[in-house]
Design an enzyme around this catalytic site. Sequence first.
Site, mmCIF file in Angstrom:
data_model
loop_
_atom_site.group_PDB
_atom_site.id
_atom_site.type_symbol
_atom_site.label_atom_id
_atom_site.label_comp_id
_atom_site.label_asym_id
_atom_site.label_seq_id
_atom_site.Cartn_x
_atom_site.Cartn_y
_atom_site.Cartn_z
ATOM 1 N N GLY A 1 -10.364 35.996 44.304
ATOM 2 C CA GLY A 1 -11.323 35.331 43.769
ATOM 3 C C GLY A 1 -12.011 34.797 42.464
ATOM 4 N N PRO B 1 -4.964 35.788 43.265
ATOM 5 C CA PRO B 1 -5.510 34.813 42.789
ATOM 6 C C PRO B 1 -4.777 33.750 42.627
ATOM 7 C CG PRO B 1 -4.021 36.288 40.719
ATOM 8 C CD PRO B 1 -3.659 36.889 41.997
ATOM 9 N N GLY B 2 -5.902 33.088 43.132
ATOM 10 C CA GLY B 2 -5.632 30.909 42.549
ATOM 11 C C GLY B 2 -5.901 29.840 41.942
ATOM 12 N N ARG B 3 -8.117 30.280 42.181
ATOM 13 C CA ARG B 3 -7.914 29.193 40.904
ATOM 14 C C ARG B 3 -7.586 29.873 40.347
ATOM 15 N NH1 ARG B 3 -12.795 27.232 43.315
ATOM 16 N NH2 ARG B 3 -12.906 28.664 44.236
ATOM 17 N N ARG C 1 -13.652 18.190 46.133
ATOM 18 C CA ARG C 1 -14.436 19.724 46.449
ATOM 19 C C ARG C 1 -15.753 19.430 46.031
ATOM 20 N NH1 ARG C 1 -14.599 23.065 42.561
ATOM 21 N NH2 ARG C 1 -15.050 24.931 43.529
ATOM 22 N N TYR D 1 -18.889 20.651 48.459
ATOM 23 C CA TYR D 1 -18.987 21.746 48.472
ATOM 24 C C TYR D 1 -20.154 21.302 46.940
ATOM 25 C CZ TYR D 1 -14.966 24.169 49.421
ATOM 26 O OH TYR D 1 -13.430 24.735 49.808
ATOM 27 N N CYS E 1 -14.901 5.271 52.070
ATOM 28 C CA CYS E 1 -16.561 3.961 52.847
ATOM 29 C C CYS E 1 -17.170 5.321 53.429
ATOM 30 C CB CYS E 1 -15.685 3.649 53.671
ATOM 31 S SG CYS E 1 -14.902 1.963 53.034
ATOM 32 N N GLU E 2 -17.723 6.175 52.637
ATOM 33 C CA GLU E 2 -18.582 7.369 52.957
ATOM 34 C C GLU E 2 -19.850 7.398 52.043
ATOM 35 O OE1 GLU E 2 -18.435 9.942 55.122
ATOM 36 O OE2 GLU E 2 -16.080 9.576 56.037
HETATM 37 N N1 LLP Z 1 -6.211 35.625 49.077
HETATM 38 C C1 LLP Z 1 -7.031 34.704 50.776
HETATM 39 C C2 LLP Z 1 -6.679 35.533 51.108
HETATM 40 C C3 LLP Z 1 -7.619 33.731 50.237
HETATM 41 O O1 LLP Z 1 -7.747 33.448 51.568
HETATM 42 C C4 LLP Z 1 -7.380 32.883 49.362
HETATM 43 C C5 LLP Z 1 -8.442 31.724 49.005
HETATM 44 C C6 LLP Z 1 -7.359 33.947 47.830
HETATM 45 C C7 LLP Z 1 -6.098 34.863 47.821
HETATM 46 C C8 LLP Z 1 -7.204 32.878 46.662
HETATM 47 O O2 LLP Z 1 -8.297 32.375 46.199
HETATM 48 P P1 LLP Z 1 -9.071 32.139 44.318
HETATM 49 O O3 LLP Z 1 -8.437 33.043 43.670
HETATM 50 O O4 LLP Z 1 -8.462 31.129 44.638
HETATM 51 O O5 LLP Z 1 -10.207 31.592 44.980
HETATM 52 N N2 LLP Z 1 -10.966 24.978 48.529
HETATM 53 C C9 LLP Z 1 -12.339 26.520 48.179
HETATM 54 C C10 LLP Z 1 -11.821 27.892 47.792
HETATM 55 C C11 LLP Z 1 -11.015 27.925 48.996
HETATM 56 C C12 LLP Z 1 -10.321 29.528 49.639
HETATM 57 C C13 LLP Z 1 -9.777 29.654 49.662
HETATM 58 N N3 LLP Z 1 -9.002 30.897 50.314
HETATM 59 C C14 LLP Z 1 -12.786 25.396 46.982
HETATM 60 O O6 LLP Z 1 -12.017 24.526 46.438
HETATM 61 O O7 LLP Z 1 -13.940 25.973 46.148
#
Ligand code: LLP
Length: 422
Positions: free
Chosen positions: A239, A274-276, A312, A316, A344-345
């Site tokens: 997050g 962490p992802g993003r 995105r 969003y 086409c949107e």
């Molecule tokens: N753990 C769980 C259980 C999650 O559902 C998620 C993201 C993460 C970790 C990683 O979160 P991050 O560190 O990336 O914030 N598509 C959206 C983001 C969707 C996130 C879904 N879950 C976007 O492009 O902003």
Amino acid sequence: MEDFEYRDGELFCEEVPLREIAEGVGTPCYVYSSSSLTRQFRAFNEAFRELPHLICFAMKANENLAVLKLFANLGGGVDIVSGGELFRALQAGIPPERIVFAGVGKSTEEIIMALKQGILMFNVESPEELDEINHVAKSFGRKAPVALRVNPDVDPKTHPYISTGLRKSKFGMDISLALEEYRRAAGMEFVEVLGVHSHIGSQITSVGPFADAVDKVLALVGRLHEVGVSIRYLNLGGGLGIAYQSETLPGPAELAETLVPRLRQMNLTLLLEPGRHLVGNAGILLSKVLYRKETPVKRFIVADAAMNDLLRPSLYEAYHEVRPLSAMSPQPALQRADLVGPICESGDFLALDRDLPDLKPGDLFAMMSAGAYGFSMSSNYNARPRVPEVLVKGGKHFVVRKRETYHDLIRGEEIPPFLANG
Ligand code: LLP
């Protein structure tokens, strides 16, 4: 985005001029910097060095095998949400004991697959899912390692589509009911209770919500110990946000300053997802201008990349900086325009009502901060082949995913005999 910088007016990724990649690989394409990826992972990992911990990259943000392997080589694990992600993680060489499995709808087949592989644990999202895991594990005669995902009811103050820890959200189990569910899990013959999981949302831009969540979760861990359910792992999800413009945001060091003092005496292994933060600013989408177009009320710049490549902005209204590959000098006056794709949107845009440089047909540009939820959310809408992904290392670049062909688009489709001779 230190690894994406202008040198003598040309935008580079590390030591490679992006123009070279655009010419060699074609546009649109994603480009990732291995040096950025490495630096981001190390910073996260280092920030929590005081505690036993494992960084489980949320691979939904970027599921390319090369990216996964890069993190695995640095000691990382992954957070997965499907059988397909498990398959990818294993193909990339992530050891199963570094894999955690979340998601509100794990199918029986996915549970079997994960059990067979021996993943670290399931993050269980409902009482019925817990029953199913117990049931499946029984048929294997082995215990399924689990954490229960609790919903701490904390407002992450982010876009509503990516808030997950509010009481009304579909994720996890209400924290007020968790104690009872833990008691039930502890009594199950084929479940081993290992941890507590919570993930409150994405693109969180202050540490306050994390502090609130960890305090609530630790209160639960305390209650659990009192009733004899011992917890070894605390998973606080992902997050942490990134700067999409030039804003200053807390990083892993500030997150650690908030979390570590609260966890120091707890004798828990910390898991983070962490992802993003690990990939967002390590990647861009390269694209080319096709046309300009003016109506009496608006200017449009039409690019070869579209919402199917980078969703995105459409989904969003997310902001991604637009940078021309050649810095124009002197800086031209900016003109307000929509940067749109060929789909086409009307919702197909990369930038809306933005003051943009006067990009001309053939000009190349980069959509910045596109390394997270960029390619992974792309689709074939309008029968557009998905674009290649390129990984840069120093002065070299590697195509880590080829551009799809038209034949890839129809793979698996069949015209049944009753239609064949029409
Ligand atoms: N753990 C769980 C259980 C999650 O559902 C998620 C993201 C993460 C970790 C990683 O979160 P991050 O560190 O990336 O914030 N598509 C959206 C983001 C969707 C996130 C879904 N879950 C976007 O492009 O902003």
